[in-house]
Design a protein around this motif. Structure first.
Motif, PDB file in Angstrom:
ATOM      1  N   ALA A  56      40.196  19.341  60.270  1.00 42.05           N
ATOM      2  CA  ALA A  56      39.685  18.374  61.249  1.00 42.05           C
ATOM      3  C   ALA A  56      39.674  18.968  62.645  1.00 42.05           C
ATOM      4  CB  ALA A  56      40.547  17.106  61.205  1.00 42.05           C
ATOM      5  N   GLY A  57      40.723  19.698  62.994  1.00 41.17           N
ATOM      6  CA  GLY A  57      40.746  20.340  64.312  1.00 41.17           C
ATOM      7  C   GLY A  57      39.634  21.355  64.474  1.00 41.17           C
ATOM      8  N   ALA A  61      36.570  21.236  67.204  1.00 40.24           N
ATOM      9  CA  ALA A  61      36.287  22.372  68.082  1.00 40.24           C
ATOM     10  C   ALA A  61      34.847  22.842  67.933  1.00 40.24           C
ATOM     11  CB  ALA A  61      37.256  23.515  67.767  1.00 40.24           C
ATOM     12  N   LEU A  62      34.341  22.837  66.688  1.00 44.59           N
ATOM     13  CA  LEU A  62      32.951  23.249  66.460  1.00 44.59           C
ATOM     14  C   LEU A  62      31.977  22.286  67.115  1.00 44.59           C
ATOM     15  CD1 LEU A  62      30.963  25.149  65.082  1.00 44.59           C
ATOM     16  CD2 LEU A  62      31.134  23.734  63.017  1.00 44.59           C
ATOM     17  N   LEU A  63      32.242  20.989  67.008  1.00 48.98           N
ATOM     18  CA  LEU A  63      31.372  19.992  67.636  1.00 48.98           C
ATOM     19  C   LEU A  63      31.368  20.141  69.148  1.00 48.98           C
ATOM     20  CD1 LEU A  63      32.174  16.812  65.497  1.00 48.98           C
ATOM     21  CD2 LEU A  63      30.084  18.176  65.469  1.00 48.98           C
ATOM     22  N   LEU A  64      32.546  20.380  69.726  1.00 48.48           N
ATOM     23  CA  LEU A  64      32.614  20.575  71.180  1.00 48.48           C
ATOM     24  C   LEU A  64      31.840  21.820  71.590  1.00 48.48           C
ATOM     25  CD1 LEU A  64      36.352  19.677  71.906  1.00 48.48           C
ATOM     26  CD2 LEU A  64      34.321  18.325  72.471  1.00 48.48           C
ATOM     27  N   LEU A  65      31.956  22.872  70.797  1.00 51.42           N
ATOM     28  CA  LEU A  65      31.221  24.098  71.112  1.00 51.42           C
ATOM     29  C   LEU A  65      29.717  23.866  71.038  1.00 51.42           C
ATOM     30  CD1 LEU A  65      31.227  27.120  71.719  1.00 51.42           C
ATOM     31  CD2 LEU A  65      31.393  27.542  69.244  1.00 51.42           C
ATOM     32  N   CYS A  66      29.281  23.154  69.988  1.00 48.61           N
ATOM     33  CA  CYS A  66      27.845  22.854  69.865  1.00 48.61           C
ATOM     34  C   CYS A  66      27.358  22.011  71.041  1.00 48.61           C
ATOM     35  CB  CYS A  66      27.582  22.119  68.556  1.00 48.61           C
ATOM     36  SG  CYS A  66      27.809  23.138  67.074  1.00 48.61           S
ATOM     37  N   ALA A  67      28.174  21.045  71.465  1.00 50.46           N
ATOM     38  CA  ALA A  67      27.782  20.211  72.605  1.00 50.46           C
ATOM     39  C   ALA A  67      27.660  21.037  73.877  1.00 50.46           C
ATOM     40  CB  ALA A  67      28.803  19.093  72.796  1.00 50.46           C
TER      41      ALA A  67
END
Length: 220
Positions: A56-57, A61-67
């Motif tokens: 989940a972490g 982190a991946l979603l934040l990077l994509c954003a």
């Protein structure tokens, strides 16, 4: 006579001391053996929970990077601007009206300009867009705006759409190519989000002047 239990001896009269064998703690061994599967299951569950937490972490982190990447590449929002020019034919003529069955002549040419500094997607005026022009709070002209798009990376494009007078007396200040007045232009652009969403461009424009930047709002 006496009997020894563990570390304690019990004396009995008239006889030798009998030593009782120490009782093996077999019950404790069996208890630990029974608890071992439970401990194995608990440890497995704990490891699964830790793995899921790590997963989940990593996803967060991946979603934040994509954003962050999307925001960096998206750049500034698209700029929409319009210009209004009076058309010949109405200057000196009676004020048009839609009270009868005749279609009113074009009153303005509306130029809609789009500049797209973003790098991810085109900036468009979609099909079904419509423009209205108001003067001193009264609607004076309206018409459809053809669909078009400005490409990514600083692309620019514009279209010109004729707007026809509506059923009101058109003020003389708005007639003809020499028309000079300040009008309010609204361009409604339907967008398909849950079936009920519209983008609206609101612009304050000098008739006969250059392009005026619009503000974009959304209504449901």
């Amino acid at each position: 006579m006496g009997v020894i239990y563990g570390e304690h001896a019990i004396q009995f009269p008239d006889g030798p001391v009998a030593v009782a064998p120490r009782r093996a703690h077999g019950g404790g061994v069996r208890d630990r053996a029974a608890a071992a599967p439970e401990e194995s299951v608990g440890g497995w569950c704990c490891r699964c929970c830790q793995a899921l937490s790590c997963l989940a972490g990593a996803l967060v982190a991946l979603l934040l990077l994509c954003a962050l990447v999307y925001a960096a590449r998206a750049g500034d929002p698209a700029e929409y601007s319009v210009a209004v020019a009076g058309l010949p034919g109405l200057d000196g003529a009676p004020a048009p009206s839609l009270a009868g069955h005749h279609q009113a002549p074009p009153l303005f040419n509306l130029t809609v300009h789009v500049r797209n500094p973003g790098d991810l997607s085109e900036a468009c005026v979609p099909s079904g867009a419509a423009a209205t022009v108001s003067y001193d709070g009264a609607l004076v002209a309206e018409g459809a705006v053809p669909p078009f798009c400005a490409g990514v990376g600083g692309g620019e494009r514009e279209v010109v759409a004729p707007l026809r007078a509506v059923g009101v007396d058109v003020p003389r200040a708005l007639r003809g190519p020499d028309a000079a007045a300040v009008v309010d232009v609204a361009v409604r652009m339907p967008r398909c989000v849950l079936g009920r969403y519209e983008g609206v461009l609101a612009c304050r424009v000098d008739v006969g002047g250059g392009l005026s930047l619009c503000t974009s709002t959304a209504i449901c």
